[in-house]
Design a protein around this motif. Sequence first.
Motif: not given
Length: 236
Positions: A104-126
């Motif tokens: 779960x710790x690995x999943x959470x770490x990857x989820x945080x990286x994914x969230x950051x990447x999405x917000x950076x690359x597609x900030x205006x897309x749901x």
Amino acid sequence: MRYLPRLTVAVLVAVPVMVSAQQPATVTPHITHPQIKQSHHERLSQEWGLRSDEWTRYRELMEGPLGIYSPNLDPLTALGIEARSDDERQRYAELQVQAEARRVEKLLAYQRAYDEAWQRLYPDVLRVTLPEAVTGGMSLIRTQRLAVFVRDDCEACDRRVQRLQASGAVFDLYMVGSHDDDAHIREWARRAGIDPARVHNGSITLNHDAGRWLSLGLAGDLPAVVRQVNGQWQRQ
């Protein structure tokens, strides 16, 4: 014409034989298939924190009735179910808790990286969450959240989601019949009044159902708001 003596010919022929006798060919050790298989099993047993004899018992269990009824059981669960004493059961339970915590710790770490990447690359897309191929089925990370199952052209679904959103509830929304069409689910979210800010901060997620609703086996029509209680999914 001059001929070489016969003795010279004999020496030339004998030399390779003498060299071969003095320098025998080196035989390269050959690793047999059983040796490779044993090494593979030792590596797997170590990854699960098990001894070699425990791994062997796990393999034997999976060749019997347990493997037929539950073919995809992990080693710790299988050994825990078939524990021969309270001490064994406790050992496997502790090993499994530790393994799940690491996973779960690995999943959470990857989820945080994914969230950051999405917000950076597609900030205006749901954001639409893809089917959870890594975890299988409904994510273990989100089991304390509400899961809301809806379908398109369902006014009751729209109203239920709007009430949940107004109450400040944190939930994962699954659209039944979306056919993995991100544009479809985004358009529905816009018409249903889903707050983009709630989607961006993760308090509401948009997901394709991908057969989850049927897999829960719960009675009743949509919309359905469910929560996991003591390992069982129940309608709220």
